[in-house]
Scaffold this motif. Structure first.
Motif, short mmCIF file in Angstrom:
data_model
loop_
_atom_site.label_atom_id
_atom_site.label_comp_id
_atom_site.label_asym_id
_atom_site.label_seq_id
_atom_site.Cartn_x
_atom_site.Cartn_y
_atom_site.Cartn_z
N ALA A 355 0.81 -1.17 0.09
CA ALA A 355 -0.03 -0.18 -0.30
C ALA A 355 0.89 1.22 0.06
CB ALA A 355 -0.79 -0.08 1.04
N VAL A 356 1.74 1.30 0.88
CA VAL A 356 2.78 2.36 0.87
C VAL A 356 3.37 2.50 -0.52
CG1 VAL A 356 4.82 3.21 1.95
CG2 VAL A 356 3.04 2.17 3.23
N LEU A 357 3.90 1.48 -1.34
CA LEU A 357 4.69 1.67 -2.39
C LEU A 357 3.71 1.94 -3.52
CD1 LEU A 357 6.27 -2.06 -2.60
CD2 LEU A 357 7.67 0.56 -2.56
N ALA A 358 2.32 1.67 -3.43
CA ALA A 358 1.57 2.29 -4.45
C ALA A 358 1.24 3.34 -4.25
CB ALA A 358 0.02 1.42 -4.34
N TRP A 359 1.21 4.25 -3.11
CA TRP A 359 0.84 5.55 -2.69
C TRP A 359 2.28 6.39 -3.00
CZ3 TRP A 359 3.70 8.02 1.41
CH2 TRP A 359 3.20 9.50 1.68
N THR A 363 2.08 9.29 -6.13
CA THR A 363 2.24 10.70 -5.31
C THR A 363 3.77 11.06 -5.65
OG1 THR A 363 2.56 9.69 -3.25
CG2 THR A 363 0.31 10.31 -3.98
N ALA A 364 4.48 10.39 -6.44
CA ALA A 364 5.98 10.79 -6.78
C ALA A 364 6.59 11.09 -5.40
CB ALA A 364 5.85 12.11 -7.62
N ARG A 365 6.64 10.08 -4.39
CA ARG A 365 7.52 10.11 -3.21
C ARG A 365 8.78 9.68 -3.71
NH1 ARG A 365 4.56 13.60 -0.09
NH2 ARG A 365 2.74 13.21 -0.61
N GLY A 366 10.02 10.16 -2.77
CA GLY A 366 11.24 9.76 -2.98
C GLY A 366 11.65 8.29 -2.40
N PHE A 367 13.02 8.12 -2.48
CA PHE A 367 13.46 6.95 -1.95
C PHE A 367 13.29 6.73 -0.19
CE2 PHE A 367 16.58 8.06 -5.46
CZ PHE A 367 16.17 6.90 -6.35
N LEU A 368 13.04 7.95 0.33
CA LEU A 368 12.94 7.81 1.74
C LEU A 368 11.51 6.98 2.22
CD1 LEU A 368 14.16 11.39 3.17
CD2 LEU A 368 15.48 9.15 3.25
N VAL A 369 10.80 6.97 0.97
CA VAL A 369 9.38 6.34 1.31
C VAL A 369 9.49 4.98 0.57
CG1 VAL A 369 6.89 6.27 0.67
CG2 VAL A 369 7.95 8.28 1.47
N ILE A 370 9.85 5.08 -0.62
CA ILE A 370 10.09 3.93 -1.34
C ILE A 370 10.99 2.47 -0.61
CG2 ILE A 370 10.60 2.67 -3.62
CD1 ILE A 370 8.12 4.48 -3.75
N GLU A 371 12.29 2.97 -0.40
CA GLU A 371 13.30 1.91 0.15
C GLU A 371 12.94 1.23 1.27
OE1 GLU A 371 16.38 0.84 -1.40
OE2 GLU A 371 14.92 1.58 -2.86
N PRO A 372 12.24 2.10 2.48
CA PRO A 372 11.59 1.42 3.61
C PRO A 372 10.65 0.39 3.36
CG PRO A 372 11.99 3.61 4.13
CD PRO A 372 12.41 3.49 2.66
N ALA A 373 9.64 0.76 2.29
CA ALA A 373 8.53 -0.01 2.13
C ALA A 373 9.10 -1.31 1.61
CB ALA A 373 7.63 0.71 0.89
N ILE A 374 10.08 -1.33 0.61
CA ILE A 374 10.46 -2.48 -0.14
C ILE A 374 11.31 -3.32 0.88
CG2 ILE A 374 12.47 -3.26 -1.79
CD1 ILE A 374 12.02 -1.08 -3.53
N THR A 375 12.09 -2.84 1.83
CA THR A 375 12.71 -3.59 2.99
C THR A 375 11.52 -4.14 4.00
OG1 THR A 375 14.65 -2.01 2.98
CG2 THR A 375 14.24 -3.55 5.02
N ALA A 376 10.28 -3.57 4.01
CA ALA A 376 9.18 -3.92 4.75
C ALA A 376 8.59 -5.18 4.12
CB ALA A 376 8.28 -3.00 5.28
N LEU A 377 8.57 -5.06 2.86
CA LEU A 377 7.83 -5.99 2.10
C LEU A 377 8.68 -7.35 2.10
CD1 LEU A 377 5.84 -6.95 -0.09
CD2 LEU A 377 7.33 -6.15 -1.96
N ALA A 469 2.36 2.19 -10.54
CA ALA A 469 1.47 2.12 -9.21
C ALA A 469 0.47 1.25 -9.34
CB ALA A 469 1.17 3.83 -9.02
N THR A 470 -0.14 0.99 -10.54
CA THR A 470 -1.34 0.18 -10.75
C THR A 470 -0.85 -1.38 -10.35
OG1 THR A 470 -2.16 1.62 -12.43
CG2 THR A 470 -3.03 -0.66 -12.15
#
Length: 508
Positions: A355-359, A363-377, A469-470
């Motif tokens: 859900a965080v990755l999709a959001w 919404t064009a978030r940067g690495f500070l959002v994407i990388e923790p989400a990938i780690t959590a996955l 994102a889809t």
């Protein structure tokens, strides 16, 4: 007299030295299968330059995947009947023979055929290794060993492309196949020496027709999944024929196994609720993971604007998370003897991560959002897949443990193929829907976006952003479905754990 004493000793529980020796051989064997795909993918451009035939290049990968996936349940059944050791040695020998033939290929059709032979051997490497571990180690202690298995796959997925590139540049693409031979020889030697557990062979009737029907139906289905929308359009006659064959042969197979006394795939497996739910959860989890993570490099390159090499580095936290959680999970399992709470927590974390990755992508978030989400996955899924194998092996009786474990791996592979195919179709549809941007630059893939005008660049980046994102949104739905299915799986006491009143009974 000495041989009789040795056989009596081997009939008891294995000691740590024997387990370590067998485990070393199995890790070598699993590493062969895990690293092969990433090495070959790196060398594909050089193979095309040497052999030609770029129109059929995807078959170099597809032939291997089809052969390996289709034969997984068969290896499990044969190992139940004839023993683990003969079957894993046969699988390694077939894999090495296919590797040698691939290295000698003189044209692309030969390479495709030889890759299929290599895949026939590869289909037994992972399931048989997991089955042997299940035979040697009690379920309560098995989680600690599963972390090492996951680590092998993680390391191979990271170093495989690097090794493939180095070998191809320094020697030639032929050596990416020849390098399997000495490594495989070491694995064969270690397994032959270390794996000496006696297996009672019973004279049984081999279900040749069932084996043929199962393999043919599975291959037809995999052809639809692997080539639909790419090599063959979804409305093409080839897809229609393969789909009809898969359905027809599948129905014939079901009727057949109901009639024969010892079918290749016992229907008793599907009377076991743990096995049924575990297969569904594994298929869905693998579908969500592969269907979305396959587009991580594309997202980093096309949307975030990083280089191909750096995009691989940014995807690394996924496997780091899987390895860390698998190791931690093994220790928790050894202490508590319960596997289901960790699986529920893992799938819940994976749903939130998707859900965080999709959001973040939308919404064009940067690495500070994407990388923790990938780690959590990775952390979430690392709590699910190893535990599921343990749960199935714990729930099935010994005569069905081999075919059950192999069939579970089969469903995981099948789910992954379905995820990649479905997400690819969704991505292609989303990109085609933005025809205005694509019409100005039809070949502007990730590498071509930089050559466009600033307005076209922005349009293409937005198109890729929302399309990917889809696929992440699809991952949310699929993993959430796996979480719901998991709630219906019973939790049985783990054999070998002090908290268990007795050895885990066979359910169903």
């Amino acid at each position: 007299m000495t041989a009789q004493r040795d056989e009596t000793a081997l009939a008891g529980p294995p000691d740590r030295r024997e387990i370590r020796a067998v485990f070393l051989g199995l890790m070598i064997v699993m590493g062969l299968g895990a690293i092969d795909q990433s090495i070959v993918a790196t060398a594909l451009p050089r193979i095309v330059a040497d052999l030609g035939g770029i129109a059929h290049l995807s078959w170099v990968v597809t032939a291997y995947v089809l052969a390996s996936t289709a034969t997984m349940p068969l290896y499990g059944k044969l190992s139940d009947q004839y023993g683990r050791k003969p079957m894993i040695l046969a699988a390694v020998l077939v894999f090495l023979a296919g590797s040698a033939l691939c290295g000698m290929a003189r044209n692309l059709p030969e390479l495709i055929v030889f890759r299929a032979i290599q895949g026939l051997g590869a289909g037994g490497l992972l399931p048989l290794s997991q089955i042997i571990i299940g035979d040697l180690v009690a379920p309560a202690e098995r989680g600690r060993r599963q972390g090492s298995i996951v680590a092998v796959f993680a390391v191979c997925s990271v170093v495989g492309p690097v090794i493939g590139g180095v070998i191809t540049d320094l020697l030639s693409w032929h050596w990416i196949f020849y390098v399997n031979l000495p490594i495989g020889a070491v694995g064969l030697f270690v397994i032959t020496r270390a794996l000496r557990r006696p297996h009672r062979i019973q004279a049984r009737r081999i279900d040749y027709l069932g084996s043929l029907l199962m393999t043919a139906a599975t291959t037809a289905l995999l052809l639809v999944l692997a080539l639909g929308g790419t090599e063959w359009p979804w409305d093409s006659p080839e897809i229609g024929i393969c789909a009809a064959l898969a359905a027809g042969l599948g129905c014939w197979f079901v009727v057949h196994v109901r009639r024969v006394p010892e079918p290749v795939l016992p229907l008793d497996l599907f009377a076991n609720r743990t096995f049924v739910v575990a297969s569904a959860v594994m298929a869905l989890a693998s579908m969500g993971l592969l269907g979305s993570s396959v587009f991580f490099p594309l997202f980093f390159q096309a949307v975030m604007g990083v280089s191909p090499a750096y995009s691989g580095f940014l995807t690394g936290p996924l496997m780091v998370g899987v390895v860390v959680s698998s190791i931690v999970n093994g220790r928790l399992l050894l202490r508590s003897g319960r596997y289901k709470p960790a699986q529920i927590a893992g799938l819940s974390l994976a749903v939130v991560a998707f859900a965080v990755l999709a959001w973040g992508a939308a919404t064009a978030r940067g690495f500070l959002v994407i990388e923790p989400a990938i780690t959590a996955l990775g952390l979430g899924l690392g709590l699910v897949m190893p535990n599921m194998t343990i749960a199935v092996q714990n729930a099935l009786p010994v005569p069905h443990r081999g075919v059950g474990t192999a069939t579970l791996v089969f469903f995981r592979s099948l789910g992954g193929l379905m995820g990649v195919t479905g997400s690819g179709a969704i991505l292609a549809h989303a990109l085609q829907a933005g025809g205005g941007a694509l019409s100005s630059a039809p070949d502007a893939g990730p590498g071509g976006i930089a050559t466009l005008s600033p307005q076209a660049q922005a349009a293409m980046i937005e198109l890729y952003r929302h399309a990917i994102a889809t696929t992440f949104e699809l991952g949310v739905a699929i993993v959430a479905a796996a979480l719901v299915a998991l709630l219906f799986m019973p939790e049985l006491p783990l054999g070998g754990h002090p908290a268990a009143k007795q050895q885990a009974p066979a359910e169903g």
